[in-house]
Design an enzyme around this catalytic site. Structure first.
Site, PDB file in Angstrom:
ATOM      1  N   SER A 191       0.831  -1.199   0.000  1.00  0.00           N
ATOM      2  CA  SER A 191       0.000   0.000   0.000  1.00  0.00           C
ATOM      3  C   SER A 191       0.871   1.257   0.000  1.00  0.00           C
ATOM      4  CB  SER A 191      -0.960  -0.049   1.194  1.00  0.00           C
ATOM      5  OG  SER A 191      -1.992   0.901   1.061  1.00  0.00           O
TER       6      SER A 191
ATOM      7  N   ASP B  45      -6.089  -4.485  -1.496  1.00  0.00           N
ATOM      8  CA  ASP B  45      -4.918  -4.025  -0.749  1.00  0.00           C
ATOM      9  C   ASP B  45      -4.073  -5.191  -0.239  1.00  0.00           C
ATOM     10  OD1 ASP B  45      -3.404  -3.004   1.693  1.00  0.00           O
ATOM     11  OD2 ASP B  45      -4.322  -1.141   1.002  1.00  0.00           O
TER      12      ASP B  45
END
Length: 329
Positions: free
Chosen positions: A43, A182
């Site tokens: 991320s 994610d």
């Protein structure tokens, strides 16, 4: 420290809190001994890893510092929209809206400003040909929950967007017929490729979440916040626990002399974690991209890196500097 130290870096994700990691890296890049073998990023950690590699490709240390600064400054809100109060309000608003509506309702055309910023900031073709470091960009396959690592010789914009795809904010990212969210669900940060494939014995982990939190969450909001935080931390904690148990097992079996056994015996772990202020921030501030807030996080990251160098710099290349059993067992 006169000798150059080559490190592997594991960079945790955490939205806007990734500006703290920007500060840590910016401070480390000032040190003449600092060298990098490989970086894993999830991320926001993936964004920092990418910018570090792209900047280094262009102009080594100075290029890396400049590239990181340009990326985070492009993310900042205009001065007249900055302010922690506004940033907090935006974060709370997004949390409230996303609990009732999906990104397929809120953003049917899947507009993501991060795509344009990445395309403008990084020459992906050049980086694929000549990355200065090994890169491991983490994403989570939606269909089976498996960790997917994208390497430096294949990186495209979609891989970075997948690593940072929060399912309540963005539509899933499709790559070669599979959909990803994610990377934090599967590894935040990921360690094993750095441990198994690297040559350097020193691994520096830059974390944005504290190892533990005092007190029992009892309100519905506090419980939801802690559940979300644990969802992005448990895979990393399990991975670290497995590594420590492996090291302990190998100490009891000194006759095991394979290359992997020798490497695991001598691995050295180092940790730069959040200071008290960052650790105390509410989850909603991960959406706060106000100028003052991001610069404050950068400065805190620089301070924590300076503290790490002062306290533990002499241990790099020699021995582990963090208490693994206390933190991870």
């Amino acid at each position: 420290m006169k000798d150059r130290i080559r490190l592997n870096l594991a960079l945790q994700g955490g939205g806007a809190h990734g500006a703290f990691t920007w500060g840590v890296l910016d401070r480390l890049l000032e040190e003449p001994w600092f060298e990098i073998e490989g970086i894993s990023g999830t991320s926001a950690g993936a964004m920092n890893a990418l910018m570090l590699a792209e900047g280094w490709r262009k102009n080594r240390v100075e290029g890396a510092r400049e590239q990181l600064a340009l990326f985070w400054e492009e993310l900042m809100q205009p001065v007249n929209l900055s302010g922690n109060a506004l940033g907090d309000a935006v974060g709370w608003l997004w949390q409230s809206i996303s609990s009732h509506l999906s990104p397929y309702d809120l953003n049917p055309f899947d507009i993501n400003p991060l795509r344009g910023l990445l395309e403008k900031s990084v020459d992906f073709e050049a980086l694929r040909r000549a990355s200065p470091f090994k890169l491991y960009i983490a994403a989570t396959a939606i269909d089976n929950g498996k960790l997917k690592l994208f390497r430096e010789n294949e990186l495209r914009v979609e891989h970075l967007l997948a690593s940072a795809c929060l399912p309540k904010l963005h539509q899933a990212v499709e790559i070669e017929g599979k959909y990803y969210w994610d990377g934090g669900f599967a590894g935040n940060p990921v360690l094993y490729p750095l441990l198994m494939e690297g040559k350097s014995l020193d691994l520096l982990m830059v974390l944005l979440q504290p190892m533990e939190r005092a007190g029992l969450p009892t309100s519905s909001q506090a419980i939801a916040d802690r559940v979300a935080e644990l969802g992005f931390q448990t895979a990393f904690m399990r991975e670290m626990r497995a590594v420590i148990l492996m090291q302990q097992r190998l100490k009891r079996r000194p006759w095991l002399l394979g290359n992997l056994e020798r490497r695991f015996r001598h691995l050295r772990f180092h940790l730069v974690g959040p200071d008290e202020t960052l650790a105390s921030l509410h989850r909603s501030t991960k959406y706060d991209t106000s100028r003052s807030f991001l610069y404050e996080l950068r400065d805190r990251g620089r301070d924590q890196a300076s503290r790490f160098i002062s306290l533990h710099g002499n241990k790099l290349g020699k021995r582990t500097s963090c208490v693994l059993q206390r933190n991870f067992l």
